[in-house]
Design a protein around this motif. Structure first.
Motif, PDB file in Angstrom:
ATOM      1  N   ILE A   1      61.491  17.406  54.744  1.00 14.49           N
ATOM      2  CA  ILE A   1      62.543  17.749  54.985  1.00 14.49           C
ATOM      3  C   ILE A   1      62.105  19.114  56.053  1.00 14.49           C
ATOM      4  O   ILE A   1      63.187  19.638  56.467  1.00 14.49           O
TER       5      ILE A   1
ATOM      6  N   SER B   1      70.059  16.000  47.356  1.00  5.70           N
ATOM      7  CA  SER B   1      71.014  16.340  48.487  1.00  5.70           C
ATOM      8  C   SER B   1      70.421  16.115  49.731  1.00  5.70           C
ATOM      9  O   SER B   1      71.142  16.051  50.763  1.00  5.70           O
ATOM     10  N   GLN B   2      69.044  16.235  50.313  1.00  4.75           N
ATOM     11  CA  GLN B   2      68.755  15.930  51.562  1.00  4.75           C
ATOM     12  C   GLN B   2      68.410  14.585  51.829  1.00  4.75           C
ATOM     13  O   GLN B   2      68.157  14.247  53.087  1.00  4.75           O
ATOM     14  N   GLU B   3      68.599  13.456  51.003  1.00  8.31           N
ATOM     15  CA  GLU B   3      68.315  12.218  51.254  1.00  8.31           C
ATOM     16  C   GLU B   3      69.083  11.477  52.268  1.00  8.31           C
ATOM     17  O   GLU B   3      68.601  10.856  53.009  1.00  8.31           O
ATOM     18  N   ASP B   4      70.319  11.769  52.505  1.00  5.19           N
ATOM     19  CA  ASP B   4      71.101  11.482  53.463  1.00  5.19           C
ATOM     20  C   ASP B   4      70.694  11.880  54.790  1.00  5.19           C
ATOM     21  O   ASP B   4      71.226  11.567  55.928  1.00  5.19           O
ATOM     22  N   GLU B   5      70.297  13.316  54.672  1.00  4.33           N
ATOM     23  CA  GLU B   5      70.004  13.990  56.273  1.00  4.33           C
ATOM     24  C   GLU B   5      68.360  13.419  56.460  1.00  4.33           C
ATOM     25  O   GLU B   5      68.210  13.445  57.789  1.00  4.33           O
ATOM     26  N   VAL B   6      67.772  13.357  55.651  1.00  8.50           N
ATOM     27  CA  VAL B   6      66.237  12.840  55.957  1.00  8.50           C
ATOM     28  C   VAL B   6      66.142  11.278  55.425  1.00  8.50           C
ATOM     29  O   VAL B   6      65.677  11.296  54.229  1.00  8.50           O
TER      30      VAL B   6
ATOM     31  N   GLU C   1      76.034  18.378  45.863  1.00 10.01           N
ATOM     32  CA  GLU C   1      75.335  18.565  47.166  1.00 10.01           C
ATOM     33  C   GLU C   1      75.266  19.786  47.969  1.00 10.01           C
ATOM     34  O   GLU C   1      74.697  20.242  48.762  1.00 10.01           O
TER      35      GLU C   1
ATOM     36  N   TYR D   1      75.463  27.474  58.450  1.00 10.99           N
ATOM     37  CA  TYR D   1      74.607  26.469  58.081  1.00 10.99           C
ATOM     38  C   TYR D   1      73.349  27.155  57.638  1.00 10.99           C
ATOM     39  O   TYR D   1      73.053  28.221  58.045  1.00 10.99           O
TER      40      TYR D   1
END
Length: 180
Positions: free
Chosen positions: A36, A65-70, A146, A177
């Motif tokens: 990530i 929580s980072q799974e959707d982003e990466v 998340e 952000y």
């Protein structure tokens, strides 16, 4: 505590090809953080979180929580983190772990946050031996975690949010952000 050399033994179900050998946790977490592109502050928070049971659950929640982003997130750290959280809880009492075999979920209840982790895919792990309690149809009343995952992780360093959040100056909605 030398977090970089800490290991866990993952309890395995009978008749699996996986062994119950010690697994180093930090290298797997580090691979997840690499995937990530986490900044040094996030890495420090991850190391601090690994020292306590609720921190391990919080770190696992952050990575999830980072799974959707990466999409190509290296999440081999999931099982060792969850096993470490449950093991540390026996000493520090920071989380209660509940396994629901019907749902294929492992729940962690901390003093501050509830977390839910799907574990049905990790079929060789004996989750009944990992969890404090086994309960079919566990009535989890958690909410979406998340949104605050980074804030909760950073709390292990006691860093003010201004140090890791940036304002998107092009927007009028005062949204902030993370720097990671």
């Amino acid at each position: 505590m030398d977090i970089e050399n800490e290991t866990v033994v993952i309890p395995r179900k009978e008749n699996t090809t996986k062994s119950e050998e010690p697994v180093e946790v930090w290298p797997l977490v580090e691979a997840s953080l690499d995937s990530i592109e986490a900044d040094p502050t996030t890495r420090q928070a991850a190391q601090a979180a690994l020292e306590v049971s609720d921190g391990c659950a919080t770190l696992a929640n952050f990575l999830l929580s980072q799974e959707d982003e990466v999409p190509k997130l290296d999440f081999q750290s999931k099982v060792p983190l969850l096993v470490r959280a449950a093991k540390l809880a026996q000493d520090d009492g920071g989380v209660d772990s509940i396994y629901d075999p019907d749902e294929g979920m492992l729940y962690f209840e901390t003093d501050d946050h509830p977390f839910a982790f799907p574990v049905h895919e990790e079929w060789t792990v004996d989750w009944e031996r990992v969890a404090d309690e086994v309960q079919e149809g566990y009535p989890w009343d958690g909410t979406e975690t998340e949104v605050w995952a980074l804030d909760w992780l950073m709390a292990y360093l006691e860093i003010p949010s201004d140090d890791y959040m940036v304002d998107d100056e092009d927007e009028d909605d005062d949204q902030y952000y993370s720097r990671i």
